[in-house]
Design an enzyme around this catalytic site. Sequence first.
Site, PDB file in Angstrom:
ATOM      1  N   ASN A   7       0.860  -1.175   0.000  1.00 58.12           N
ATOM      2  CA  ASN A   7       0.000   0.000   0.000  1.00 58.12           C
ATOM      3  C   ASN A   7       0.903   1.235   0.000  1.00 58.12           C
ATOM      4  O   ASN A   7       1.490   1.576   1.025  1.00 58.12           O
ATOM      5  CB  ASN A   7      -0.892  -0.025   1.248  1.00 58.12           C
ATOM      6  CG  ASN A   7      -1.886   1.128   1.281  1.00 58.12           C
ATOM      7  OD1 ASN A   7      -1.848   2.005   0.427  1.00 58.12           O
ATOM      8  ND2 ASN A   7      -2.748   1.108   2.277  1.00 58.12           N
ATOM      9  N   ARG A  88      -2.358  -2.067  -3.659  1.00 60.00           N
ATOM     10  CA  ARG A  88      -3.626  -1.385  -3.436  1.00 60.00           C
ATOM     11  C   ARG A  88      -3.645  -0.122  -4.296  1.00 60.00           C
ATOM     12  O   ARG A  88      -2.714   0.679  -4.251  1.00 60.00           O
ATOM     13  CB  ARG A  88      -3.750  -0.999  -1.972  1.00 60.00           C
ATOM     14  CG  ARG A  88      -5.000  -0.229  -1.710  1.00 60.00           C
ATOM     15  CD  ARG A  88      -5.020   0.355  -0.331  1.00 60.00           C
ATOM     16  NE  ARG A  88      -6.251   1.075  -0.132  1.00 60.00           N
ATOM     17  CZ  ARG A  88      -6.368   2.124   0.665  1.00 60.00           C
ATOM     18  NH1 ARG A  88      -5.341   2.543   1.351  1.00 60.00           N
ATOM     19  NH2 ARG A  88      -7.527   2.732   0.789  1.00 60.00           N
ATOM     20  N   HIS A 177     -12.888   1.583   0.218  1.00 62.41           N
ATOM     21  CA  HIS A 177     -12.774   0.481   1.187  1.00 62.41           C
ATOM     22  C   HIS A 177     -13.314  -0.834   0.605  1.00 62.41           C
ATOM     23  O   HIS A 177     -13.717  -1.728   1.358  1.00 62.41           O
ATOM     24  CB  HIS A 177     -13.576   0.759   2.490  1.00 62.41           C
ATOM     25  CG  HIS A 177     -13.034   1.882   3.311  1.00 62.41           C
ATOM     26  ND1 HIS A 177     -13.861   2.796   3.940  1.00 62.41           N
ATOM     27  CD2 HIS A 177     -11.770   2.230   3.637  1.00 62.41           C
ATOM     28  CE1 HIS A 177     -13.114   3.667   4.603  1.00 62.41           C
ATOM     29  NE2 HIS A 177     -11.844   3.347   4.436  1.00 62.41           N
ATOM     30  N   HIS A 203     -17.518  -0.279   8.114  1.00 58.26           N
ATOM     31  CA  HIS A 203     -16.052  -0.173   8.210  1.00 58.26           C
ATOM     32  C   HIS A 203     -15.783   1.153   8.916  1.00 58.26           C
ATOM     33  O   HIS A 203     -15.870   2.223   8.316  1.00 58.26           O
ATOM     34  CB  HIS A 203     -15.426  -0.200   6.814  1.00 58.26           C
ATOM     35  CG  HIS A 203     -13.938   0.004   6.818  1.00 58.26           C
ATOM     36  ND1 HIS A 203     -13.045  -0.980   6.466  1.00 58.26           N
ATOM     37  CD2 HIS A 203     -13.181   1.076   7.145  1.00 58.26           C
ATOM     38  CE1 HIS A 203     -11.806  -0.524   6.587  1.00 58.26           C
ATOM     39  NE2 HIS A 203     -11.873   0.731   6.996  1.00 58.26           N
ATOM     40  N   ARG A 236     -13.115  13.822   8.630  1.00 60.80           N
ATOM     41  CA  ARG A 236     -13.972  14.193   7.490  1.00 60.80           C
ATOM     42  C   ARG A 236     -15.403  14.433   7.970  1.00 60.80           C
ATOM     43  O   ARG A 236     -15.892  13.714   8.841  1.00 60.80           O
ATOM     44  CB  ARG A 236     -13.979  13.091   6.426  1.00 60.80           C
ATOM     45  CG  ARG A 236     -12.636  12.873   5.748  1.00 60.80           C
ATOM     46  CD  ARG A 236     -12.796  12.001   4.506  1.00 60.80           C
ATOM     47  NE  ARG A 236     -11.505  11.572   3.998  1.00 60.80           N
ATOM     48  CZ  ARG A 236     -11.091  10.304   4.010  1.00 60.80           C
ATOM     49  NH1 ARG A 236     -11.868   9.343   4.477  1.00 60.80           N
ATOM     50  NH2 ARG A 236      -9.899  10.002   3.532  1.00 60.80           N
ATOM     51  N   GLY A 326     -10.610  -0.137  12.888  1.00 57.27           N
ATOM     52  CA  GLY A 326     -10.162   0.297  14.220  1.00 57.27           C
ATOM     53  C   GLY A 326     -11.283   0.511  15.231  1.00 57.27           C
ATOM     54  O   GLY A 326     -11.263  -0.057  16.325  1.00 57.27           O
ATOM     55  N   GLU A 378      -7.300  -6.428   4.597  1.00 53.48           N
ATOM     56  CA  GLU A 378      -7.184  -6.019   3.196  1.00 53.48           C
ATOM     57  C   GLU A 378      -5.984  -6.684   2.526  1.00 53.48           C
ATOM     58  O   GLU A 378      -6.019  -6.986   1.338  1.00 53.48           O
ATOM     59  CB  GLU A 378      -7.094  -4.494   3.117  1.00 53.48           C
ATOM     60  CG  GLU A 378      -8.412  -3.851   3.536  1.00 53.48           C
ATOM     61  CD  GLU A 378      -8.339  -2.350   3.745  1.00 53.48           C
ATOM     62  OE1 GLU A 378      -8.598  -1.620   2.795  1.00 53.48           O
ATOM     63  OE2 GLU A 378      -8.054  -1.911   4.876  1.00 53.48           O
TER      64      GLU A 378
HETATM   65  P1  AMP Z   1      -8.122   2.349  11.255  1.00 55.89           P
HETATM   66  O1  AMP Z   1      -8.250   3.543  10.364  1.00 55.89           O
HETATM   67  O2  AMP Z   1      -8.956   1.186  10.865  1.00 55.89           O
HETATM   68  O3  AMP Z   1      -6.696   1.989  11.551  1.00 55.89           O
HETATM   69  O4  AMP Z   1      -8.733   2.819  12.664  1.00 55.89           O
HETATM   70  C1  AMP Z   1      -8.070   3.763  13.438  1.00 55.89           C
HETATM   71  C2  AMP Z   1      -9.016   4.316  14.469  1.00 55.89           C
HETATM   72  O5  AMP Z   1      -9.572   3.263  15.284  1.00 55.89           O
HETATM   73  C3  AMP Z   1      -8.272   5.210  15.449  1.00 55.89           C
HETATM   74  O6  AMP Z   1      -8.261   6.512  14.991  1.00 55.89           O
HETATM   75  C4  AMP Z   1      -9.117   5.083  16.680  1.00 55.89           C
HETATM   76  O7  AMP Z   1     -10.084   6.087  16.628  1.00 55.89           O
HETATM   77  C5  AMP Z   1      -9.850   3.768  16.578  1.00 55.89           C
HETATM   78  N1  AMP Z   1      -9.510   2.810  17.647  1.00 55.89           N
HETATM   79  C6  AMP Z   1     -10.234   2.626  18.755  1.00 55.89           C
HETATM   80  N2  AMP Z   1      -9.708   1.684  19.548  1.00 55.89           N
HETATM   81  C7  AMP Z   1      -8.597   1.247  18.930  1.00 55.89           C
HETATM   82  C8  AMP Z   1      -7.603   0.297  19.253  1.00 55.89           C
HETATM   83  N3  AMP Z   1      -7.643  -0.415  20.381  1.00 55.89           N
HETATM   84  N4  AMP Z   1      -6.613   0.125  18.388  1.00 55.89           N
HETATM   85  C9  AMP Z   1      -6.561   0.844  17.245  1.00 55.89           C
HETATM   86  N5  AMP Z   1      -7.466   1.755  16.897  1.00 55.89           N
HETATM   87  C10 AMP Z   1      -8.485   1.967  17.731  1.00 55.89           C
END
Ligand code: AMP
Length: 392
Positions: A7, A88, A177, A203, A236, A326, A378
């Site tokens: 990526n 990606r 996504h 997601h 956003r 996340g 992914e």
């Molecule tokens: P992602 O974009 O999928 O990596 O998600 C990131 C977002 O997940 C972060 O900005 C957090 O707001 C949220 N998050 C909440 N709990 C966790 C956790 N235990 N580990 C990682 N991300 C988390």
Amino acid sequence: MKILAVNAGSSSLKFQLLEMPSEEVITSGLVERIGYYNAVFTIKVNGEKVSVTQEILDHKVAVQLVVDGLIKHHIIDSLEDITGVGHRVVQGGEIFKDSVVITDKVIDQIKSLNDLAPLHNPANITGIDAFRKALPKVIQVGVFDTTFHQTMKEDAYLYATPYEWYQKYGVRKYGFHGTSHQYVSERAAILLKNPKAKIIVCHLGNGASLCAVDSGKSVDTSMGLTPLEGIPMGTRSGNVDPSILMLISDKEDKTYAQVLDDLNKKSGYLGVSGISNDSRDIIREMQNGDHRATLAHQIQIKRIADYIGSYYVYMGGLDAIVFTAGIGENESLVRSHILNAVKVLGIEVDPEENSKRGERLITTPQSKIKAFIIPTNEEVMIAREVIRLEKN
Ligand code: AMP
């Protein structure tokens, strides 16, 4: 068979080396701050992160470092061990209705979509170019964020804007996504033992989108021409009245591009709360009684519930809601508030299961609609696509 899933961003390059078809992760890593004298290359060796800070002025150098690092750390014996590389790519437009083996023509086609994804596609191409040079004998595959949503019908993907905008400039919803929505919905269909299931995937990460999946096909999704449309996210705004652009441009003496930047980078959780784009901070401050953090959370829950209601109606029913990424995988409070907001559909949360992590059912046996946590992957989806095209 070892497959690299890549990526590439404008100044970063994430990679994962997977053993296929077992889908086991052999190693993963990241090059950050590409273009700088103090770039950082991190790779996992025997489960431990090894980092070096050095000058990495372009993606070519970054890719060479990754490839050399794999050999230096005895993760592979030689470059011959790598069977394929999957990249990606964010925007595949209407050209790419499937993943594709990269050729010079494909690169030109991806470039022709740069207007639709000016921040992402050029960076993706830079990564592809660098890997084609470093591993010239190996199959390189492009896997697009938009492909899974190419099954949407016109009533879902067209905006009610002048039709010529679509014909001349490709103004329509593409959705993003896609690899995540596909991976998670395929897994949900297996858990439901029903390939024809109607599923809504939430997601929820720093970027967030919902997808309505009917019989394995995306029929609607919340992101649009760009990832700005849809539900509010970390930074956003999600959907707004476009007239805001002119109002704020006038009041704050900003260009449209600057206001758009505010909608992309200073809105969502961050903009409403004034605290953070991270759900962990928002929930902590909400629990401390902060009004704006509470609002940031409530607005997001309401908008997500709005989409779930609309997809329920559009699909004419619903078998399962799935949480991933996340926030979706880690924030039990967000999940329970969303499910409560749509409980009129006959959803009953199991608080005990919802408080846990990892793949699981989080609704009671009485619940008319099931809800699951399914961690997304992914990279595995990209590696599967390389294997599928390599066989053809
Ligand atoms: P992602 O974009 O999928 O990596 O998600 C990131 C977002 O997940 C972060 O900005 C957090 O707001 C949220 N998050 C909440 N709990 C966790 C956790 N235990 N580990 C990682 N991300 C988390």
